[in-house]
Enzyme design. Structure first.
Site, PDB file in Angstrom:
ATOM      1  CB  CYS A 165      -0.916  -0.029   1.229  1.00 50.32           C
ATOM      2  SG  CYS A 165      -1.921   1.456   1.367  1.00 50.32           S
ATOM      3  CB  CYS A 201      -0.596   2.411   4.025  1.00 57.37           C
ATOM      4  SG  CYS A 201      -2.109   1.820   3.332  1.00 57.37           S
ATOM      5  CG  ASP A 202       3.212   1.038   4.418  1.00 55.77           C
ATOM      6  OD1 ASP A 202       2.714   1.470   5.474  1.00 55.77           O
ATOM      7  OD2 ASP A 202       3.041  -0.118   4.006  1.00 55.77           O
TER       8      ASP A 202
END
Ligand code: NDP
Length: 306
Positions: A131, A134-135
């Site tokens: 992701c 997300c990261d």
């Protein structure tokens, strides 16, 4: 007994919920996580949903949920353990209870596929991610790679290119699968390099990802790419284990259901990414939800009239 229990609260499940609620059905939405929205929540920008150009995926997920809340849809956070078909009565077992319903709409979506190469499991959370939104922030100013050639890989590469020093996009063929408009956007980014006909053979490092061993499929040359992160975007796998023994699925595990989302089991409907179909987009998931809810309503009406 509920008229319909919707399992999953991504775009398909939430769309089914608002249609079912507006149709006066007694319904419940079961969601695994307390955050509705599904994969949309992890999408940086959604630019192909009619009327909402450049929409932030997280905000879109929140809006979808707010719409259902405004109508008074009942939600419950629970992991479904099994689904049992007893004809006009269906049972849904969670850890806490057994629910009875006339119809079920399966809208459980899909999970990220894994690459299946050495080092992948070892470095999950230590350089291997599924992701980018997300990261991605952990890799500011660093060199990273994205593997895959679909919409998600192209979106991830463009997203990471905003803050990373360099982004390699590694694709196994000489042609990208993702949307043309995304391909054009990537081509304009100077810090993105596309490695066509390449595969990742191994992810290497001590405590975290330090490099990738890649193979050029055209000339069989091996190379080492120095990167701190690898974002895997090689597709999705449908979450259909709950119903595989009950309904007809294709070899990939996608549920076989028509435009009305009806499966071969009366009263069991499949909507969104779990259904076999040519185009998996938010808009088609939302359309599935609507169709499934209407079909489930017709099914329940048929039962009640008996
Ligand atoms: P896709 O299935 O579209 O693409 C997967 C990519 O990964 C393909 O390029 C494929 O290669 C490659 N791949 C698969 N397995 C491997 C492997 N083992 N090694 C190397 N490469 C591999 O998946 P996405 O996750 O990109 O998208 C999933 C769905 O979600 C799609 O239908 C997409 O259109 C949709 N989507 C919709 C969005 C929206 O509505 N706004 C946004 C993002 C995604 P090959 O091309 O050779 O098969």
């Amino acid at each position: 007994m509920y008229d319909v229990v919707i399992i999953g609260s991504g775009p398909a499940g939430l769309s089914a919920a608002i249609y079912a609620k507006r149709a006066g059905l007694n319904l419940l939405v079961l969601e695994k996580n307390p955050m509705s929205g599904g994969q949309v929540l992890n999408t940086y920008e959604v630019d192909n949903y009619l009327g909402m150009p450049g929409m932030d995926g997280f905000d879109m997920g929140i809006k979808f949920r707010e719409h259902a809340d405004r109508l008074g849809v009942e939600f419950k956070v629970a992991s479904v353990l099994s689904v049992e078909n007893q004809g006009e009565r269906k049972l849904i077992c969670t850890k806490e209870e057994t629910l009875e319903t006339r119809a079920i709409i399966l809208a459980t979506g899909a999970v990220h596929a894994k690459l299946g190469v050495d080092g992948e499991e070892k470095f999950i959370g230590k350089g291997v991610s599924y992701c980018a939104t997300c990261d991605g922030a952990f890799y500011q100013g660093k060199r990273v790679a994205v593997v895959g050639g679909g919409d998600v890989a192209l979106e991830d590469a463009a997203y990471l290119a905003r803050t990373c020093e360099k982004v390699y996009l590694i694709h196994r063929r000489d042609e990208l699968r993702g949307a043309f408009v995304l391909q054009q956007a990537l081509a304009a980014l100077p810090n993105v390099e596309i490695l066509y006909n390449h595969v990742v053979e191994e992810i290497e490092g001590q405590d975290s990802v330090e490099s990738l061993r890649v193979l050029n499929l055209k000339d069989n040359k091996k190379d080492s790419l120095s990167v701190s992160g690898l974002f895997v975007a090689v597709g999705i796998l449908p979450e259909t284990e709950l119903v595989r023994a009950l309904v007809n699925c294709d070899e990939g595990g996608y549920v076989l259901a028509g435009e009305d989302c009806a499966t071969n089991v009366p009263g069991l409907f499949a909507a969104g990414d779990v259904r076999k179909k040519p185009l998996r987009q938010i808009v088609t998931a939302v359309a599935d939800g609507a169709n499934a809810a209407v079909a489930a309503g017709n099914y329940c009406g048929g039962i009640k009239e008996k």
